[in-house]
Design a protein around this motif. Structure first.
Motif, PDB file in Angstrom:
ATOM      1  N   ASP A 109      -7.602 -10.260   1.925  1.00 10.37           N
ATOM      2  CA  ASP A 109      -7.838  -9.780   0.566  1.00 10.37           C
ATOM      3  C   ASP A 109      -8.161  -8.282   0.572  1.00 10.37           C
ATOM      4  O   ASP A 109      -7.623  -7.523  -0.239  1.00 10.37           O
ATOM      5  CB  ASP A 109      -8.976 -10.579  -0.084  1.00 10.37           C
ATOM      6  N   ARG A 110      -9.014  -7.862   1.506  1.00  8.39           N
ATOM      7  CA  ARG A 110      -9.351  -6.435   1.602  1.00  8.39           C
ATOM      8  C   ARG A 110      -8.123  -5.607   1.968  1.00  8.39           C
ATOM      9  O   ARG A 110      -7.920  -4.512   1.436  1.00  8.39           O
ATOM     10  CB  ARG A 110     -10.462  -6.225   2.632  1.00  8.39           C
ATOM     11  N   ARG A 111      -7.288  -6.136   2.847  1.00  7.08           N
ATOM     12  CA  ARG A 111      -6.074  -5.406   3.233  1.00  7.08           C
ATOM     13  C   ARG A 111      -5.097  -5.300   2.062  1.00  7.08           C
ATOM     14  O   ARG A 111      -4.425  -4.275   1.894  1.00  7.08           O
ATOM     15  CB  ARG A 111      -5.413  -6.084   4.430  1.00  7.08           C
ATOM     16  N   ILE A 112      -5.022  -6.343   1.250  1.00  9.63           N
ATOM     17  CA  ILE A 112      -4.157  -6.311   0.066  1.00  9.63           C
ATOM     18  C   ILE A 112      -4.647  -5.244  -0.906  1.00  9.63           C
ATOM     19  O   ILE A 112      -3.856  -4.452  -1.424  1.00  9.63           O
ATOM     20  CB  ILE A 112      -4.100  -7.703  -0.609  1.00  9.63           C
ATOM     21  N   VAL A 113      -5.940  -5.206  -1.142  1.00  8.85           N
ATOM     22  CA  VAL A 113      -6.511  -4.201  -2.051  1.00  8.85           C
ATOM     23  C   VAL A 113      -6.239  -2.797  -1.506  1.00  8.85           C
ATOM     24  O   VAL A 113      -5.809  -1.908  -2.249  1.00  8.85           O
ATOM     25  CB  VAL A 113      -8.028  -4.444  -2.260  1.00  8.85           C
ATOM     26  N   ALA A 114      -6.478  -2.603  -0.222  1.00  7.91           N
ATOM     27  CA  ALA A 114      -6.273  -1.283   0.378  1.00  7.91           C
ATOM     28  C   ALA A 114      -4.811  -0.854   0.265  1.00  7.91           C
ATOM     29  O   ALA A 114      -4.520   0.298  -0.088  1.00  7.91           O
ATOM     30  CB  ALA A 114      -6.720  -1.299   1.837  1.00  7.91           C
ATOM     31  N   GLU A 115      -3.895  -1.758   0.559  1.00  8.98           N
ATOM     32  CA  GLU A 115      -2.471  -1.424   0.472  1.00  8.98           C
ATOM     33  C   GLU A 115      -2.075  -1.141  -0.978  1.00  8.98           C
ATOM     34  O   GLU A 115      -1.312  -0.214  -1.250  1.00  8.98           O
ATOM     35  CB  GLU A 115      -1.612  -2.549   1.055  1.00  8.98           C
ATOM     36  N   SER A 116      -2.604  -1.901  -1.905  1.00  8.51           N
ATOM     37  CA  SER A 116      -2.289  -1.730  -3.331  1.00  8.51           C
ATOM     38  C   SER A 116      -2.755  -0.377  -3.860  1.00  8.51           C
ATOM     39  O   SER A 116      -2.161   0.166  -4.796  1.00  8.51           O
ATOM     40  CB  SER A 116      -2.938  -2.837  -4.165  1.00  8.51           C
ATOM     41  N   GLN A 117      -3.820   0.154  -3.272  1.00  5.48           N
ATOM     42  CA  GLN A 117      -4.391   1.403  -3.760  1.00  5.48           C
ATOM     43  C   GLN A 117      -3.751   2.634  -3.135  1.00  5.48           C
ATOM     44  O   GLN A 117      -4.073   3.759  -3.525  1.00  5.48           O
ATOM     45  CB  GLN A 117      -5.902   1.409  -3.520  1.00  5.48           C
ATOM     46  N   ARG A 118      -2.850   2.446  -2.201  1.00  6.15           N
ATOM     47  CA  ARG A 118      -2.140   3.582  -1.613  1.00  6.15           C
ATOM     48  C   ARG A 118      -1.236   4.216  -2.668  1.00  6.15           C
ATOM     49  O   ARG A 118      -0.803   3.533  -3.605  1.00  6.15           O
ATOM     50  CB  ARG A 118      -1.295   3.117  -0.428  1.00  6.15           C
ATOM     51  N   ALA A 129       1.843   4.991  -2.544  1.00  8.61           N
ATOM     52  CA  ALA A 129       3.129   4.288  -2.576  1.00  8.61           C
ATOM     53  C   ALA A 129       3.003   3.011  -1.746  1.00  8.61           C
ATOM     54  O   ALA A 129       3.394   2.965  -0.581  1.00  8.61           O
ATOM     55  CB  ALA A 129       4.231   5.177  -2.025  1.00  8.61           C
ATOM     56  N   PRO A 130       2.441   1.958  -2.344  1.00  3.65           N
ATOM     57  CA  PRO A 130       2.243   0.709  -1.583  1.00  3.65           C
ATOM     58  C   PRO A 130       3.574   0.142  -1.077  1.00  3.65           C
ATOM     59  O   PRO A 130       4.578   0.185  -1.772  1.00  3.65           O
ATOM     60  CB  PRO A 130       1.612  -0.246  -2.588  1.00  3.65           C
ATOM     61  N   ASP A 131       3.536  -0.364   0.124  1.00  2.00           N
ATOM     62  CA  ASP A 131       4.717  -0.991   0.714  1.00  2.00           C
ATOM     63  C   ASP A 131       4.792  -2.429   0.203  1.00  2.00           C
ATOM     64  O   ASP A 131       3.955  -3.271   0.541  1.00  2.00           O
ATOM     65  CB  ASP A 131       4.603  -0.944   2.237  1.00  2.00           C
ATOM     66  N   GLN A 132       5.807  -2.702  -0.611  1.00  2.00           N
ATOM     67  CA  GLN A 132       5.926  -4.025  -1.233  1.00  2.00           C
ATOM     68  C   GLN A 132       6.195  -5.133  -0.221  1.00  2.00           C
ATOM     69  O   GLN A 132       5.782  -6.276  -0.418  1.00  2.00           O
ATOM     70  CB  GLN A 132       7.020  -4.000  -2.316  1.00  2.00           C
ATOM     71  N   MET A 133       6.851  -4.800   0.868  1.00  2.00           N
ATOM     72  CA  MET A 133       7.103  -5.801   1.917  1.00  2.00           C
ATOM     73  C   MET A 133       5.796  -6.188   2.606  1.00  2.00           C
ATOM     74  O   MET A 133       5.553  -7.369   2.877  1.00  2.00           O
ATOM     75  CB  MET A 133       8.113  -5.284   2.943  1.00  2.00           C
ATOM     76  N   ILE A 134       4.967  -5.201   2.881  1.00  2.00           N
ATOM     77  CA  ILE A 134       3.669  -5.478   3.502  1.00  2.00           C
ATOM     78  C   ILE A 134       2.815  -6.295   2.544  1.00  2.00           C
ATOM     79  O   ILE A 134       2.187  -7.288   2.950  1.00  2.00           O
ATOM     80  CB  ILE A 134       2.958  -4.173   3.910  1.00  2.00           C
ATOM     81  N   LEU A 135       2.784  -5.903   1.270  1.00  2.00           N
ATOM     82  CA  LEU A 135       1.999  -6.652   0.282  1.00  2.00           C
ATOM     83  C   LEU A 135       2.468  -8.102   0.184  1.00  2.00           C
ATOM     84  O   LEU A 135       1.643  -9.021   0.146  1.00  2.00           O
ATOM     85  CB  LEU A 135       2.083  -5.988  -1.097  1.00  2.00           C
ATOM     86  N   ALA A 136       3.767  -8.299   0.152  1.00  2.00           N
ATOM     87  CA  ALA A 136       4.303  -9.666   0.051  1.00  2.00           C
ATOM     88  C   ALA A 136       3.897 -10.488   1.268  1.00  2.00           C
ATOM     89  O   ALA A 136       3.502 -11.660   1.135  1.00  2.00           O
ATOM     90  CB  ALA A 136       5.818  -9.625  -0.093  1.00  2.00           C
ATOM     91  N   ASP A 137       3.962  -9.887   2.458  1.00  2.36           N
ATOM     92  CA  ASP A 137       3.578 -10.596   3.678  1.00  2.36           C
ATOM     93  C   ASP A 137       2.090 -10.934   3.669  1.00  2.36           C
ATOM     94  O   ASP A 137       1.703 -12.065   3.997  1.00  2.36           O
ATOM     95  CB  ASP A 137       3.915  -9.755   4.905  1.00  2.36           C
ATOM     96  N   LEU A 138       1.258  -9.971   3.292  1.00  4.55           N
ATOM     97  CA  LEU A 138      -0.188 -10.219   3.248  1.00  4.55           C
ATOM     98  C   LEU A 138      -0.521 -11.322   2.243  1.00  4.55           C
ATOM     99  O   LEU A 138      -1.345 -12.200   2.520  1.00  4.55           O
ATOM    100  CB  LEU A 138      -0.946  -8.933   2.890  1.00  4.55           C
ATOM    101  N   LYS A 139       0.106 -11.280   1.089  1.00  5.30           N
ATOM    102  CA  LYS A 139      -0.148 -12.298   0.059  1.00  5.30           C
ATOM    103  C   LYS A 139       0.316 -13.681   0.513  1.00  5.30           C
ATOM    104  O   LYS A 139      -0.344 -14.681   0.248  1.00  5.30           O
ATOM    105  CB  LYS A 139       0.530 -11.904  -1.252  1.00  5.30           C
ATOM    106  N   ARG A 140       1.464 -13.717   1.207  1.00 10.33           N
ATOM    107  CA  ARG A 140       1.957 -15.003   1.725  1.00 10.33           C
ATOM    108  C   ARG A 140       0.981 -15.581   2.741  1.00 10.33           C
ATOM    109  O   ARG A 140       0.652 -16.771   2.712  1.00 10.33           O
ATOM    110  CB  ARG A 140       3.345 -14.800   2.365  1.00 10.33           C
TER     111      ARG A 140
END
Length: 66
Positions: free
Chosen positions: A32-41, A43-54
């Motif tokens: 969850d913390r990694r998702i928040v951190a990536e989202s706040q960049r 230019a968030p990497d959508q592939m990374i976000l999708a993997d973290l959420k999965r």
């Protein structure tokens, strides 16, 4: 065939199950913390976000069945 567990064995099993559940919950919070951190960049990497959420959803399901 059924086996009876001693009270001590039952406590150890319960303790191991609690430890496993705690570890899963810690991993879930970390994702969850990694998702928040990536989202706040900028230019968030959508592939990374999708993997973290999965991975987070998979852990949530494992927690629910524990």
């Amino acid at each position: 065939m059924f086996y009876s567990l001693s009270p001590n064995q039952s406590r150890r099993i319960a303790s191991m199950q609690n430890a496993h559940l705690s570890a899963l919950e810690a991993k879930h919070a970390s994702l969850d913390r990694r998702i928040v951190a990536e989202s706040q960049r900028p230019a968030p990497d959508q592939m990374i976000l999708a993997d973290l959420k999965r991975r987070k959803l998979k852990l949530k399901e494992e927690i629910a069945f524990s």
